[in-house]
Design an enzyme around this catalytic site. Structure first.
Site, PDB file in Angstrom:
ATOM      1  N   TRP A 173      -6.377  -0.359   0.574  1.00  0.00           N
ATOM      2  CA  TRP A 173      -5.705   0.962   0.392  1.00  0.00           C
ATOM      3  C   TRP A 173      -5.393   0.795  -1.228  1.00  0.00           C
ATOM      4  O   TRP A 173      -5.611  -0.318  -2.126  1.00  0.00           O
ATOM      5  CB  TRP A 173      -4.322   0.220   1.203  1.00  0.00           C
ATOM      6  CG  TRP A 173      -2.601   0.185  -0.022  1.00  0.00           C
ATOM      7  CD1 TRP A 173      -2.714   1.659   0.450  1.00  0.00           C
ATOM      8  CD2 TRP A 173      -2.008  -0.637  -0.325  1.00  0.00           C
ATOM      9  NE1 TRP A 173      -1.255   1.962  -0.015  1.00  0.00           N
ATOM     10  CE2 TRP A 173      -0.598   0.497  -0.732  1.00  0.00           C
ATOM     11  CE3 TRP A 173      -1.667  -1.789  -0.411  1.00  0.00           C
ATOM     12  CZ2 TRP A 173       0.184  -0.169  -0.922  1.00  0.00           C
ATOM     13  CZ3 TRP A 173      -0.177  -2.281  -0.549  1.00  0.00           C
ATOM     14  CH2 TRP A 173       0.893  -1.383  -1.248  1.00  0.00           C
ATOM     15  N   ASP A 188      -2.634  -8.928   4.874  1.00  0.00           N
ATOM     16  CA  ASP A 188      -1.707  -8.511   4.610  1.00  0.00           C
ATOM     17  C   ASP A 188      -1.174  -7.042   5.895  1.00  0.00           C
ATOM     18  O   ASP A 188      -2.645  -6.793   6.934  1.00  0.00           O
ATOM     19  CB  ASP A 188      -2.414  -6.897   3.585  1.00  0.00           C
ATOM     20  CG  ASP A 188      -1.476  -5.623   3.823  1.00  0.00           C
ATOM     21  OD1 ASP A 188      -0.487  -5.525   3.731  1.00  0.00           O
ATOM     22  OD2 ASP A 188      -1.833  -4.869   2.370  1.00  0.00           O
ATOM     23  N   LYS A 232       6.948  -0.296   7.157  1.00  0.00           N
ATOM     24  CA  LYS A 232       5.560   0.611   8.450  1.00  0.00           C
ATOM     25  C   LYS A 232       7.176   0.667  10.080  1.00  0.00           C
ATOM     26  O   LYS A 232       7.560   1.198  10.917  1.00  0.00           O
ATOM     27  CB  LYS A 232       4.493   0.243   8.362  1.00  0.00           C
ATOM     28  CG  LYS A 232       4.300   0.700   7.194  1.00  0.00           C
ATOM     29  CD  LYS A 232       4.084   1.723   7.513  1.00  0.00           C
ATOM     30  CE  LYS A 232       2.858   2.160   6.126  1.00  0.00           C
ATOM     31  NZ  LYS A 232       2.293   3.379   5.803  1.00  0.00           N
TER      32      LYS A 232
END
Length: 258
Positions: free
Chosen positions: A134, A215, A251
């Protein structure tokens, strides 16, 4: 007179936003946007979870809620609940009172706070990110003055995890390097190590005295199971590792734009 801002350079573009812009401008009637991982309706519009709608209504009607200052670390009940959700109620870190949390602005804010602490307080100099990863992983790390290095992850030719390359790069990493790991649903490939591979990676990280920073942006969103999607992090905890984890609900609860 010249402006104070005349020599400010333009920031690098963010791929996912550029892709969304291209999708928006595409006139094809059957276009589908696969760039952003979020809940969508059949019409491609954002879908808000019913539980979120319910809680939003409860909050709006709750006269006991106010906008007082939070404690420095954030809301205590929220922090404790988030830790139990991520680690599990029976986690040794929870039962032995060995964990704590800081409330931040989403996963990006959590990464920024954690990486800044490791840089300023523990004097860590190197951050390893996966190839690919990312974009914000690199951007935040560079901004904090880290040496940003990469470990092999995706085997483009065979469309699979480059596990041997992954291991080799960890073994060659200097001690006290920070290793950014995707807890589940690796962004952007979606490919995750198996349980056995996680075991092997943990052993290398321990032997090399590296610091694991997870993460975790997709717990429950990836497989539908909170336990399965947190299993890599929980395994490290049970082995006695000290870790950081950037946890986000953007999310799995669809809480973007909050």
């Amino acid at each position: 007179a010249s402006s104070w801002f005349s020599e400010v350079t333009q920031a690098e573009g963010i791929e996912v936003f550029a892709l969304t812009s291209q999708w928006r401008d595409d006139p094809h009637p059957q276009k589908v946007n696969l760039g952003v991982g979020a809940y969508r309706t059949d019409d491609g519009k954002p879908w808000v979870l019913p539980v979120v709608r319910t809680v939003e209504a409860q909050m709006a009607a709750d006269q006991t809620l106010n906008h007082e200052y939070l404690p420095v670390a954030g809301a205590p009940d929220y922090r404790a609940s988030a830790q139990r959700l991520l680690l599990g109620d029976d986690s040794p870190a929870v039962t032995q009172n060995r964990c704590d949390g800081i409330q931040a602005c989403g996963g990006t804010g959590a990464l920024r706070v954690g990486l800044a602490f490791l840089r300023s307080q523990l004097k860590c100099e190197n951050v390893y990110v996966s190839t690919p990863t990312w974009g914000n992983h690199k951007g935040i790390s560079k901004n904090l003055g880290y040496n940003v290095r990469e470990y092999r992850f995706w085997d483009q030719a065979n469309r699979c995890l480059d596990f041997e390359g992954f291991c080799q790069d960890l073994r060659s990493a200097p001690e006290r390097s920070v290793i950014l790991l995707h807890a589940c649903a690796h962004n952007p490939t979606g490919m995750d190590p198996t349980d056995q591979q996680w075991e092997a990676l943990a052993q290398i990280i321990k032997e090399k005295n590296l610091f694991p920073f997870f993460d975790c942006a997709y717990q429950g969103f990836s497989s539908g199971s909170l336990e399965k999607d947190a299993s890599s992090l929980r395994m490290f905890i049970k082995k006695g590792f000290e870790v950081f984890a950037a946890q986000s609900f953007s999310k799995n609860f669809g809480l973007y734009n909050e």
